[in-house]
Design an enzyme around this catalytic site. Structure first.
Site, PDB file in Angstrom:
ATOM      1  N   THR A  50     -30.718 -23.597 -23.943  1.00 35.73           N
ATOM      2  CA  THR A  50     -31.028 -22.659 -25.022  1.00 35.73           C
ATOM      3  C   THR A  50     -31.966 -21.576 -24.497  1.00 35.73           C
ATOM      4  OG1 THR A  50     -32.943 -23.936 -25.793  1.00 35.73           O
ATOM      5  CG2 THR A  50     -30.816 -24.408 -26.846  1.00 35.73           C
ATOM      6  N   TYR A  52     -34.305 -18.672 -23.099  1.00 35.43           N
ATOM      7  CA  TYR A  52     -34.394 -17.952 -21.838  1.00 35.43           C
ATOM      8  C   TYR A  52     -33.773 -18.714 -20.675  1.00 35.43           C
ATOM      9  CZ  TYR A  52     -37.296 -14.130 -23.595  1.00 35.43           C
ATOM     10  OH  TYR A  52     -37.748 -13.009 -24.249  1.00 35.43           O
ATOM     11  N   ASP A 110     -34.072 -36.626 -19.243  1.00 37.62           N
ATOM     12  CA  ASP A 110     -35.481 -36.254 -19.304  1.00 37.62           C
ATOM     13  C   ASP A 110     -35.888 -35.592 -17.994  1.00 37.62           C
ATOM     14  OD1 ASP A 110     -38.189 -36.013 -19.589  1.00 37.62           O
ATOM     15  OD2 ASP A 110     -38.600 -38.171 -19.684  1.00 37.62           O
ATOM     16  N   ALA A 111     -36.037 -34.274 -18.020  1.00 40.01           N
ATOM     17  CA  ALA A 111     -36.353 -33.530 -16.801  1.00 40.01           C
ATOM     18  C   ALA A 111     -37.737 -33.868 -16.256  1.00 40.01           C
ATOM     19  CB  ALA A 111     -36.260 -32.030 -17.064  1.00 40.01           C
ATOM     20  N   LEU A 138     -38.636 -25.226 -19.339  1.00 41.48           N
ATOM     21  CA  LEU A 138     -38.705 -26.370 -20.243  1.00 41.48           C
ATOM     22  C   LEU A 138     -39.581 -26.076 -21.455  1.00 41.48           C
ATOM     23  CD1 LEU A 138     -39.065 -29.689 -18.211  1.00 41.48           C
ATOM     24  CD2 LEU A 138     -37.080 -28.785 -19.390  1.00 41.48           C
ATOM     25  N   TYR A 234     -52.429 -18.561 -29.890  1.00 44.01           N
ATOM     26  CA  TYR A 234     -51.546 -18.639 -28.733  1.00 44.01           C
ATOM     27  C   TYR A 234     -52.340 -18.558 -27.429  1.00 44.01           C
ATOM     28  CZ  TYR A 234     -47.281 -18.597 -26.076  1.00 44.01           C
ATOM     29  OH  TYR A 234     -46.292 -18.956 -25.201  1.00 44.01           O
ATOM     30  N   VAL A 273     -36.982 -14.860 -31.239  1.00 44.11           N
ATOM     31  CA  VAL A 273     -36.734 -16.026 -32.084  1.00 44.11           C
ATOM     32  C   VAL A 273     -36.133 -17.133 -31.229  1.00 44.11           C
ATOM     33  CG1 VAL A 273     -35.562 -16.921 -34.125  1.00 44.11           C
ATOM     34  CG2 VAL A 273     -36.352 -14.540 -34.082  1.00 44.11           C
ATOM     35  N   THR A 274     -36.866 -18.205 -31.055  1.00 43.08           N
ATOM     36  CA  THR A 274     -36.382 -19.399 -30.375  1.00 43.08           C
ATOM     37  C   THR A 274     -36.798 -20.608 -31.204  1.00 43.08           C
ATOM     38  OG1 THR A 274     -38.405 -19.743 -29.079  1.00 43.08           O
ATOM     39  CG2 THR A 274     -36.721 -18.282 -28.121  1.00 43.08           C
TER      40      THR A 274
END
Length: 396
Positions: A50, A52, A110-111, A138, A234, A273-274
């Site tokens: 999904t 980027y 699971d990375a 990730l 942020y 938007v993610t």
């Protein structure tokens, strides 16, 4: 089955396979319409299904003809439950890559785990030999450390005083105020463990030790800085601490790879938007206002447009890679333009429920949100029966 969107807060619990496939086709068509660039040959994308990460995979494959390996954590359909959007996205990508004669493979798991890293290394050795680009993209709320076994959970909180500001319910369009209590030291530690640079470093070290990183290879991870209004929640909050760690890791990895002519970067990307950004208070309202302003100034870019510019003009452009005083690639340069930010902040002061559609692009935000899950996509009949069971070709 007939699949409609079912939302819960900032996520959609259903996804539409045909809608997702259409979104992938649209991104691929965009890249095919652009000038080809002399880019990587074999690419590993960690977090490839999904946002980027997915756009990076598409840009590399269809913009430079690269072979790709995507690692991600998504689930297939089960009974009446649809697969995740990332599953459908990857199935569509793999089909398009096959049709174009591009070699591509996908690994689900699971990375953060050593077992998935080992599986990835084995597949690279068998199919590519080596990779010359590693994209780390990730986004996860939790991480289990592969050595200690400790499970960390991330939080989105300020550091210092309680933070109060406007926020948006992007489903209803209601603008209200939200207050968020400050994080504890333990929450800061855990958030950094999840979203910082340790796992990226582990990936590069293990790939390097296994001899599957080519001489001259590049690795890039993604970050965000944002405007003053979002700083407390942020950049100056728990996420910011994690991003600082990620950026410090880039310098360490650059030193590691330089002996082989390689390089490591962090790219600061535009707010979009993610699934991740939708979860951060204040940010959806800021993005809605930003969209309105950037579209009016004809500066707006989506994920695939951002990644094409990153790859073709920065990472694989002519000359040295342009970075700021901190060594960061700033592909958020249009977002952070003085005139853009001045207009967004001017509108921010006046934003409320009654004028949100006038001062911000709520409709555009909602459209992008539903597009993430394959809904509200042009050319898809959402009243038609569709098979929710979709296989991913070349899945390992």
């Amino acid at each position: 089955m007939i699949i409609h969107p079912k939302t819960r807060g900032f996520i959609c619990t259903t996804a539409h396979p045909e809608g997702c496939a259409k979104q992938i086709e649209k991104q691929i068509d965009y890249i095919k319409a652009q000038k080809k660039f002399d880019g990587p040959t074999n690419v590993l994308v960690i977090g490839a299904s999904t946002g980027y990460g997915l756009a990076s995979r598409i840009a590399a494959a269809f913009g430079a003809g690269a072979n790709t390996l995507g690692v991600f954590f998504d689930r297939a359909a089960e009974g009446a439950r649809t697969a995740t959007a990332g599953w459908y996205n990857t199935a569509a990508f793999e089909e398009k890559a096959k049709q174009s004669g591009l070699k591509s493979f996908s690994i689900v798991g699971d990375a953060f785990s050593d077992s998935i890293k080992a599986k990835t290394i084995e597949l690279i050795k068998a199919e590519f030999g080596q990779v010359d680009l590693v994209v780390y993209s990730l986004a996860s709320p939790r991480r289990t450390h592969p050595v200690t076994g400790e499970t960390f959970s991330s939080v989105i909180k300020p550091i210092g005083p309680t933070y109060t500001n406007k926020t948006l319910n992007f489903h209803s369009g209601e603008v209200s105020f939200t207050s968020i209590e400050p994080a504890t030291d333990e929450e800061i530690r855990q958030t950094t463990a999840v979203m910082g640079g340790e796992d990226w470093r582990m990936w590069i070290e293990q790939l390097s030790e296994a001899g599957v990183i080519a001489n001259g290879a590049t690795t890039v991870a993604y970050s965000y800085v944002g405007p003053e209004v979002t700083q407390p929640i942020y950049r100056e909050g728990t996420i910011g601490k994690a991003k600082n760690d990620l950026e410090n890791t880039a310098a360490q990895l650059n030193d590691l790879l330089q002996s082989q002519g390689g390089r490591a970067f962090v790219s600061v990307n535009k707010a979009l938007v993610t699934q991740s950004s939708s979860a951060i208070p204040v940010v959806p309202l800021y993005i809605s206002a930003l969209y309105k302003v950037m579209k009016e100034k004809e500066l707006h870019e989506n994920c695939i447009e951002q990644m094409y510019r990153l790859f073709s003009e920065r990472l694989y452009g002519e000359g040295t890679v342009e970075v700021d005083e901190k060594g960061l690639i700033r592909i958020d340069d249009w977002e952070m333009r003085e005139d853009v930010q001045a207009e967004v902040m001017k509108r921010w002061l006046d934003l409320e429920t009654d004028n949100v559609n006038d001062l911000a692009d709520l409709t555009g935000y909602q459209q992008d949100f539903y597009n993430l899950f394959g809904f509200r996509t042009e050319g898809v009949d959402y009243e038609a029966d569709v098979d929710q069971n979709v296989d991913i070709p070349n899945l390992y």
